[in-house]
Design a protein around this motif. Structure first.
Motif: not given
Ligand code: PEP
Ligand code: CO
Length: 469
Positions: A406-426
């Motif tokens: 809507a504002t014509g600006t660039h959505p530049g990226g994401i910052h997330i918490e993840f792990t490589g294993d099959n945990v059950t946290e979210c």
């Protein structure tokens, strides 16, 4: 017996060239003007002499990263700012010492690489890759103490400060842990450098990363189809005689929250090329939502270093706060220097983000806008698990893309918490994890992380949103 050095003059030249961009002197003049400011969220170290001995030792140890690498990352983030690249930053909420193993590091890297492939291919944009890895050992806390069954002990502040076990011995801050954090960071970064440049991250391995995952996961199967398309494209290029070296290695950067200022200060070094000061404990440092007071010690510290800097922004941030942060941290308006990481919550982002983005756009200062869709969406289940709904995480991301469209600006990226294993946290994701499933594999030392399936699901959704933005 007299032991003589076996180094030849040639070796000395080589070493001199290797370290030319960092002053190795332990007493290099580093600024510490932040010491005159209030520093929030610092541990109460019981033994100041031990802390002083530890920081003296840290300041004599080699840098973990080099100034030239930090500058290159600033350039990459300048491309993000200009709308020509997208940032993928992620890893544990809190790394742990016992988690600094080859298996765990490889699993996180592999997930990051898979996400990056999905994003590069799906969104047709270069992906800048930064791990919340090799230094993310300290946490800000909402309360200084924790009470369990009437017993009150200091809160866990990350492995760099104290232990997670609920005993007085474990929870008492121990400065010796700062040294262990340094060494675990070194080990982790060494593994990351080896994995990303030694063949493991070669794009021709795009199927191999998925091998153990494809059979039993919808996200893995979707990824496998995409990997098949990439394979065909690579064969086509080879048949045409093109086999670019860029496909064989990956540029990877480290990051952590610059929270424990004694630690980050001890790892500052002067770049002998430019005489500028760098925090050599990581390429990218960010200042958290709880420590970003304009007149506080953390912002003062961030001002003094030349690394690219991130600042987390919560839902109470005002346009004036943002303009003041930009002016303080990037008065020269250098593109790539400042990344603003918004973490508003799925319900609030559409209301609170637009005025901030508009204020920055009107001002014209260069900023990379990044969405952290995790920290505004945490809640506790009735059975006491801290969790996040995957749908809320996606909800905040879709708000982020909408606002920037809507504002014509660039959505530049994401910052997330993840792990490589099959945990059950979210909860949620393609396996539809329920609150009742969380006990199965809840392993985080702090906030709930996306597991590998959820992380890949998210990458597919983000690639679609980016393409449409
Ligand atoms: C974090 O990134 O783990 C964190 C504590 O974030 P914030 O500062 O946004 O709350
Ligand atoms: Co967290």
């Amino acid at each position: 017996m007299v032991v003589t050095s076996t180094a030849s003059p040639h070796d000395k030249l080589y070493l001199a060239a290797e370290f030319a961009d960092m002053d190795a002197s332990p007493h290099a003049p580093t600024p510490a003007t932040w010491r005159a400011r209030a520093a929030a969220q610092q541990p109460e170290w019981p033994d100041p002499d031990k802390l002083a001995a530890v920081t003296a030792e840290l300041s004599s140890l080699p840098p973990l990263v080099f100034a030239g690498e930090c500058d290159l990352l600033t350039e990459r983030l300048a491309a993000v700012t200009a709308g020509q690249a997208f940032l993928l930053q992620g890893g544990d909420c809190a790394e742990t010492f016992v988690g600094s193993t080859a298996t765990a590091v490889r699993a996180k890297l592999r997930t990051l690489l898979q996400m990056a492939v999905v994003l590069t291919y799906g969104a047709s944009v270069p992906i800048v890759k930064i791990g919340r890895m090799a230094g993310q050992f300290a946490k800000p806390r909402s309360r200084p103490t924790e009470i369990r069954e009437g017993v009150e002990l200091p809160a866990y502040r990350g492995d760099a400060v104290n232990g997670l076990d609920f005993t007085l011995a474990a929870r008492t801050p121990d400065p010796g842990r700062l040294l262990r954090a340094y060494h675990c960071s070194a080990v982790t970064l060494n593994l990351c450098r080896a994995f990303t440049t030694g063949g493991y991250a070669d794009l021709h391995q795009v199927h191999a990363w998925n091998q153990d995952f494809v059979a039993d996961s919808p996200a893995g199967q979707r990824y496998e189809r995409l990997a098949g398309e990439i394979d065909r494209a690579l064969s086509f290029m080879r048949a045409c005689g093109a086999d670019p070296a860029e496909l064989r290695t990956v540029e990877f950067y480290s990051s952590h929250e610059a929270l424990l200022l004694d630690y980050d200060q001890a790892l500052t070094r002067v770049d002998s090329r430019t005489r500028r000061v760098y925090d050599t404990s990581a390429h990218f440092l960010w200042i958290g939502e709880r420590t970003r007071a304009l007149d506080g010690a953390h912002i003062e510290f961030a001002k003094s270093i030349a690394n690219p800097i991130g600042v987390k922004l919560g839902p109470d941030t005002t346009p004036d706060d943002v303009l003041a942060l930009m002016e303080t941290l990037n008065p020269e308006r250098r593109p790539g220097r400042l990344t603003l990481i918004t973490r508003m919550g799925a319900n609030r982002i559409r209301e609170v983000l637009p005025p901030l983005v508009e204020a920055v756009a009107n001002d014209g200062a260069p900023v990379a806008w990044v969405c952290d869709p995790m920290h505004g969406n945490t809640f506790e289940t009735p059975s006491g698990y801290k969790t996040r709904h995957f749908d809320d995480v996606l909800g905040e991301l879709s708000g982020f893309f909408e606002v920037h469209r809507a504002t014509g600006t660039h959505p530049g990226g994401i910052h997330i918490e993840f792990t490589g294993d099959n945990v059950t946290e979210c909860t949620g994701g393609s396996y539809q994890l329920e609150a009742d499933d969380l006990h199965q594999r809840y392993e985080t030392a702090c906030d709930p992380r996306l597991n590998r399936s959820q992380a890949l699901d998210l990458a597919f959704t983000v690639a679609d949103s980016y393409r449409r933005s």
